[in-house]
Design an enzyme around this catalytic site. Structure first.
Site, PDB file in Angstrom:
ATOM      1  N   GLY A  41     -29.386   3.147  -2.141  1.00 52.25           N
ATOM      2  CA  GLY A  41     -28.458   3.598  -1.113  1.00 52.25           C
ATOM      3  C   GLY A  41     -28.482   5.102  -0.944  1.00 52.25           C
ATOM      4  O   GLY A  41     -28.600   5.620   0.169  1.00 52.25           O
ATOM      5  N   ALA A  42     -28.363   5.814  -2.058  1.00 48.20           N
ATOM      6  CA  ALA A  42     -28.371   7.277  -2.013  1.00 48.20           C
ATOM      7  C   ALA A  42     -29.706   7.799  -1.494  1.00 48.20           C
ATOM      8  O   ALA A  42     -29.750   8.749  -0.706  1.00 48.20           O
ATOM      9  CB  ALA A  42     -28.069   7.845  -3.397  1.00 48.20           C
ATOM     10  N   ASN A 180     -40.381  -5.721   2.078  1.00 53.76           N
ATOM     11  CA  ASN A 180     -41.816  -5.747   1.812  1.00 53.76           C
ATOM     12  C   ASN A 180     -42.262  -7.205   1.692  1.00 53.76           C
ATOM     13  O   ASN A 180     -41.443  -8.127   1.799  1.00 53.76           O
ATOM     14  CB  ASN A 180     -42.185  -4.917   0.581  1.00 53.76           C
ATOM     15  N   GLY A 225     -49.306   0.594   5.771  1.00 55.05           N
ATOM     16  CA  GLY A 225     -48.404   0.750   6.901  1.00 55.05           C
ATOM     17  C   GLY A 225     -47.319  -0.299   6.945  1.00 55.05           C
ATOM     18  O   GLY A 225     -46.676  -0.599   5.939  1.00 55.05           O
ATOM     19  N   ASP A 246     -46.798   9.767  -6.471  1.00 56.23           N
ATOM     20  CA  ASP A 246     -45.704   8.983  -7.048  1.00 56.23           C
ATOM     21  C   ASP A 246     -45.053   8.197  -5.914  1.00 56.23           C
ATOM     22  O   ASP A 246     -44.517   8.781  -4.985  1.00 56.23           O
ATOM     23  CB  ASP A 246     -44.696   9.919  -7.721  1.00 56.23           C
ATOM     24  N   ASP A 252     -37.739   3.765   0.338  1.00 52.88           N
ATOM     25  CA  ASP A 252     -36.416   4.209   0.778  1.00 52.88           C
ATOM     26  C   ASP A 252     -36.532   5.341   1.793  1.00 52.88           C
ATOM     27  O   ASP A 252     -35.717   5.445   2.711  1.00 52.88           O
ATOM     28  CB  ASP A 252     -35.586   4.669  -0.421  1.00 52.88           C
ATOM     29  N   GLY A 287     -40.987  11.983  -7.793  1.00 48.19           N
ATOM     30  CA  GLY A 287     -39.576  11.661  -7.692  1.00 48.19           C
ATOM     31  C   GLY A 287     -39.230  10.964  -6.395  1.00 48.19           C
ATOM     32  O   GLY A 287     -40.087  10.695  -5.545  1.00 48.19           O
ATOM     33  N   SER A 291     -38.638  14.227  -3.135  1.00 47.36           N
ATOM     34  CA  SER A 291     -39.891  14.151  -2.369  1.00 47.36           C
ATOM     35  C   SER A 291     -39.687  14.026  -0.869  1.00 47.36           C
ATOM     36  O   SER A 291     -40.663  13.983  -0.122  1.00 47.36           O
ATOM     37  CB  SER A 291     -40.719  12.943  -2.857  1.00 47.36           C
TER      38      SER A 291
END
Length: 305
Positions: A41-42, A180, A225, A246, A252, A287, A291
């Site tokens: 969420g964050a 996904n 994609g 990474d 997200d 991260g 990022s």
């Protein structure tokens, strides 16, 4: 400006880097072990806010030392945290292992996120009802998820990760549903559909999800994609060319960017194309929230037109 309300998890991420993922029972030496901000969420809230969207967050943290790093980038990006509650449970914690090929494994301890139930979400009724887009994931209790859908008066965007046992009629409010390939297979199970009968490709799966009743579907496929299924058919979303460092939080970043673009009035196809580039950008840095790009960053180009 259209308002986005993210109802979801807030975590502190403990990430370590290893040459490869350990086998069962094996001990490996790693590096890193830094506490940074996370939670699906964050992450999605920060990704959207970094791109200029107006975002509020509904969630919970503990009164422990992990709350500060968990909230750091939400505060930096200007997310409205007035509906984030402090509770007695510890702040949610994600244990992340990242290998040299940029793949990760994640174990999440929900902590305070487990308190974001129906009663807690109801306290944020005004923020949810006033939002143009409400964004949900699967890291809060089902009762909180369902209550957020009930309170929403605008568009409900769902990234059901992880896949939790959301009532089938509630989940059908998702527009779009973002998942996904693995998550899509599990979502079929919520509707009594055998995933193997849904088709072999992401395009087939997206069409099957529309047959079930979802208005619009986005299936992400990492470095390949995404695909978008609408009433007009299925559209492939070309990947961007990057050297991944990474992949933590890249999905997200896609979702947050998708919400930000939809809030600006973009079509789902155009928004997905932009989101794919944002997700690829995120994979080039270590991260999750650390990022995510801002409008000042140059996004990678797509592999092909």
């Amino acid at each position: 400006m259209a308002q986005i309300c993210v109802v979801g998890s807030i975590n502190a991420d403990l990430a370590v880097r290893v040459a490869r993922h350990p086998l069962p029972g094996e001990t490996l030496l790693g590096t890193g072990a830094l506490i940074t901000a996370g939670g699906k969420g964050a992450n999605q809230a920060v990704a959207a806010a970094n791109l200029g969207a107006s975002v509020s967050m509904v969630g919970a943290v503990g009164r422990d030392s992990n709350a500060q790093p968990a909230l750091e980038f939400l505060k930096r990006s200007g997310v409205d945290l007035s509906q984030v509650q402090e509770v007695e449970s510890p702040t949610g914690l994600a244990l992340i292992t990242v290998s040299e090929d940029a793949e990760n494994t994640i174990v999440v301890v929900p902590g305070a996120n487990a308190t974001v139930d129906k009663q807690q979400v109801r306290k944020a009724e005004a923020a949810i009802a006033e939002a143009d887009i409400v964004v949900l994931q699967g890291e809060i209790p089902v009762s909180g998820f369902a209550e957020a859908v009930r309170l929403a008066t605008g568009r409900v965007m769902v990234n059901l990760a992880p896949v939790i046992d959301v009532p089938a009629d509630v989940l059908l409010h998702a527009d779009p549903l973002v998942a996904n390939e693995h998550e899509a297979g599990l979502i079929f199970g919520l509707y009594g559909v055998d995933a193997s009968a849904a088709g072999q490709t992401e395009e087939d799966m997206a069409l099957k999800l529309r047959e079930i009743g979802f208005e619009n579907v986005v299936i992400t496929r990492g470095s390949r994609g995404a695909v978008v299924a609408t009433a007009e058919g299925v559209t492939p979303i070309a990947p961007a060319t990057v050297t991944a460092v990474d992949s933590t939080g890249a999905g997200d970043a896609f979702v947050g960017a998708l919400a930000a673009q939809l809030a600006q009035g973009s079509s789902l196809i155009d928004a997905s194309q932009h989101a794919a580039r944002v997700g690829a950008f995120a994979a080039t840095r270590q991260g999750a929230q650390t990022s995510y790009p801002t409008p000042a960053d140059e996004l990678p180009a797509v592999t092909h037109a």
